[in-house]
Scaffold this active site. Structure first.
Site, short mmCIF file in Angstrom:
data_model
loop_
_atom_site.label_atom_id
_atom_site.label_comp_id
_atom_site.label_asym_id
_atom_site.label_seq_id
_atom_site.Cartn_x
_atom_site.Cartn_y
_atom_site.Cartn_z
N CYS A 114 4.56 -14.94 -7.29
CA CYS A 114 3.94 -14.69 -8.59
C CYS A 114 4.46 -15.62 -9.68
O CYS A 114 3.87 -15.73 -10.75
CB CYS A 114 4.13 -13.24 -9.00
SG CYS A 114 3.52 -12.11 -7.75
N HIS A 255 3.20 -12.28 -16.41
CA HIS A 255 2.57 -12.02 -15.11
C HIS A 255 2.04 -10.59 -15.12
O HIS A 255 2.70 -9.67 -15.58
CB HIS A 255 3.62 -12.20 -14.00
CG HIS A 255 3.16 -11.70 -12.68
ND1 HIS A 255 1.93 -12.02 -12.15
CD2 HIS A 255 3.75 -10.87 -11.77
CE1 HIS A 255 1.80 -11.42 -10.97
NE2 HIS A 255 2.88 -10.71 -10.72
N ASN A 285 -3.06 -7.34 -9.71
CA ASN A 285 -2.02 -8.37 -9.56
C ASN A 285 -2.60 -9.53 -8.74
O ASN A 285 -2.88 -9.36 -7.55
CB ASN A 285 -0.81 -7.74 -8.87
CG ASN A 285 0.34 -8.72 -8.70
OD1 ASN A 285 0.18 -9.92 -8.86
ND2 ASN A 285 1.51 -8.19 -8.35
O1 UT7 Z 1 3.97 -9.27 -8.54
C1 UT7 Z 1 5.26 -9.39 -8.04
C2 UT7 Z 1 6.18 -8.38 -8.56
N1 UT7 Z 1 5.68 -7.04 -8.29
C3 UT7 Z 1 6.02 -6.09 -9.09
O2 UT7 Z 1 6.69 -6.34 -10.05
C4 UT7 Z 1 5.58 -4.70 -8.74
C5 UT7 Z 1 6.70 -3.75 -9.03
N2 UT7 Z 1 6.46 -2.37 -8.70
C6 UT7 Z 1 5.49 -1.59 -9.22
O3 UT7 Z 1 4.60 -2.04 -9.92
C7 UT7 Z 1 5.59 -0.10 -8.96
O4 UT7 Z 1 6.82 0.17 -8.33
C8 UT7 Z 1 4.43 0.49 -8.11
C9 UT7 Z 1 3.14 0.54 -8.92
C10 UT7 Z 1 4.25 -0.35 -6.87
C11 UT7 Z 1 4.76 1.91 -7.67
O5 UT7 Z 1 5.08 2.72 -8.79
P1 UT7 Z 1 6.41 3.63 -8.79
O6 UT7 Z 1 6.36 4.41 -10.02
O7 UT7 Z 1 7.58 2.72 -8.58
O8 UT7 Z 1 6.16 4.57 -7.55
P2 UT7 Z 1 7.07 4.79 -6.25
O9 UT7 Z 1 6.99 3.59 -5.36
O10 UT7 Z 1 8.43 5.25 -6.68
O11 UT7 Z 1 6.31 5.98 -5.56
C12 UT7 Z 1 6.22 7.28 -6.16
C13 UT7 Z 1 5.41 8.19 -5.26
C14 UT7 Z 1 5.87 8.20 -3.81
O12 UT7 Z 1 5.74 9.51 -3.31
P3 UT7 Z 1 7.02 10.48 -3.21
O13 UT7 Z 1 7.99 9.77 -2.30
O14 UT7 Z 1 7.53 10.63 -4.61
O15 UT7 Z 1 6.45 11.73 -2.64
C15 UT7 Z 1 4.87 7.33 -3.10
O16 UT7 Z 1 4.70 7.64 -1.75
O17 UT7 Z 1 4.03 7.76 -5.24
C16 UT7 Z 1 3.60 7.63 -3.86
N3 UT7 Z 1 2.60 6.56 -3.80
C17 UT7 Z 1 1.30 6.77 -4.04
N4 UT7 Z 1 0.59 7.87 -4.36
C18 UT7 Z 1 -0.72 7.72 -4.56
C19 UT7 Z 1 2.81 5.25 -3.53
N5 UT7 Z 1 1.64 4.58 -3.60
C20 UT7 Z 1 0.70 5.50 -3.91
C21 UT7 Z 1 -0.70 5.41 -4.13
N6 UT7 Z 1 -1.37 6.54 -4.46
N7 UT7 Z 1 -1.38 4.25 -4.05
#
Ligand code: UT7
Length: 331
Positions: A114, A255, A285
């Site tokens: 990215c 980004h 993204n």
């Molecule tokens: O471009 C290069 C750099 N990339 C980035 O900078 C991306 C960085 N990360 C992010 O943008 C975020 O971490 C995400 C949007 C990917 C995820 O958000 P988060 O608030 O960090 O969520 P998480 O990964 O901590 O997941 C929270 C919960 C989990 O469930 P439990 O374990 O709490 O029960 C996941 O399994 O959300 C669940 N989950 C989803 N639920 C519904 C993960 N993906 C999904 C989904 N729909 N698509």
């Protein structure tokens, strides 16, 4: 001395739109979760026969036209992509050069995920300021949907396709010069964003496809935390080192990975909402294409005029990151 200047911008997105509601039918997710956690509503998806270089070509033609140039005026082509037409060879830049009808100039890809557009910008600046080149096309082009696992809800809701292109030219006018670029990397976090299969570590095999190693994987939450911390520090340094205040910046163009990351960095450094460019809601993204697509969005909305100072920042796989202080030198 010749300075490097940011002469024009162009972008292109494929026609097909994938909405959060469409994704609700494919994986266990919801519009509410995606919107709340990332700010994304839509992303564009390339057609089956559309490649990164096809998207890049459309963006490049717009950037060339706006610069009042044709492809024959170019001295070099640099493409930043993690979803190029081929795995390693030939480079997407070579394919793009052919599609633009130019040969006998250097064309190569940079691989910085990215942060790729800022790495390409920094490369172009170095070539121009060394006196070796005058007119360079830099392109961020991504057909990420071809590398997304649509059974993995943690990644498939985030990524989209598109391309952005810029013409970087030599100038004697110091006011037009790209003021500063900082790029960096830390390979200790190499597994945070990774496409594990297909390279020399895990060459293409039935094992690779069975285990779905040819698709992008991300440790989202861990990446999020490092991104906010690193980008905030990087952007603060950029402002401090150049003896400017935030009021000198017309547009902050980060980004577009996640609205919460953008907002957290913007709030930490004190950027106002009217300085912020946001496209993550409509494009998702798009990795190396996201910054030039966002610059183009601001340009086409009439928010970017000649002389306006842009602060760019990016973070991505590698891990890589970078920022740039760039006056818009186009019309
Ligand atoms: O471009 C290069 C750099 N990339 C980035 O900078 C991306 C960085 N990360 C992010 O943008 C975020 O971490 C995400 C949007 C990917 C995820 O958000 P988060 O608030 O960090 O969520 P998480 O990964 O901590 O997941 C929270 C919960 C989990 O469930 P439990 O374990 O709490 O029960 C996941 O399994 O959300 C669940 N989950 C989803 N639920 C519904 C993960 N993906 C999904 C989904 N729909 N698509």
């Amino acid at each position: 001395m010749a300075y490097a200047s940011f002469r024009s911008i162009g972008a292109y997105v494929p026609e097909k739109i994938l909405t959060n509601q469409d994704l609700e039918k494919i994986v266990d997710t919801s519009d509410e979760w995606i919107t709340k956690r990332s700010g994304i509503k839509n992303r564009h998806i390339s057609a089956d026969d559309q490649t990164a270089s096809d998207l890049g070509k459309e963006a490049a033609l717009i950037a060339l036209k706006r610069a009042g140039m044709t492809a024959e005026d170019l001295d070099m082509i640099i493409v930043a992509s993690i979803s190029g037409d081929y795995l390693f060879m030939p480079s997407t830049a070579c394919v793009l050069a052919d599609k633009l009808g130019v040969k006998n100039i250097p064309a190569f890809d940079v691989l910085a995920a990215c942060t790729g557009f800022i790495y390409a910008l920094s490369t172009a600046k170095a070539y121009i300021e060394s006196g070796m080149m005058k007119n360079i096309l830099i392109v961020g082009a991504e057909a990420l949907s071809k590398f997304v696992d649509y059974s993995d809800r943690t990644t498939c809701v985030l990524f989209g396709d598109g391309a952005g292109a810029a013409i970087i030219t030599a100038t004697d006018n110091a006011d037009e010069r790209i003021r500063d670029i900082h790029i960096s990397a830390d390979g200790t976090y190499q597994d945070f964003l990774i496409t594990p299969g297909g390279g020399s570590k895990h060459p293409c095999s039935a094992y690779v496809t069975d285990e779905r190693l040819h698709f992008m994987k991300m440790k989202g939450n861990e990446t999020f935390k490092v991104a906010v911390r690193t980008l905030t520090n990087d952007v603060e340094e950029m402002v401090k080192n150049n003896n400017i205040t935030l009021d000198d910046i017309k547009l902050f163009i980060p980004h577009q990975a996640n609205y919460r990351i953008i907002k957290a960095v913007g709030d930490a450094i004190g950027i106002r909402d009217d300085q912020l460019v946001l496209t993550v809601d409509k494009f998702g993204n798009t990795s190396a294409a996201s910054i030039p697509m966002a610059i183009n969005d601001a340009y086409e909305a009439g928010r970017l005029k000649t002389g306006d100072l842009m602060l760019l920042d990016a973070f991505g796989g590698g891990l890589t990151w970078g920022s740039a202080l760039v006056p818009y030198a186009g019309k």
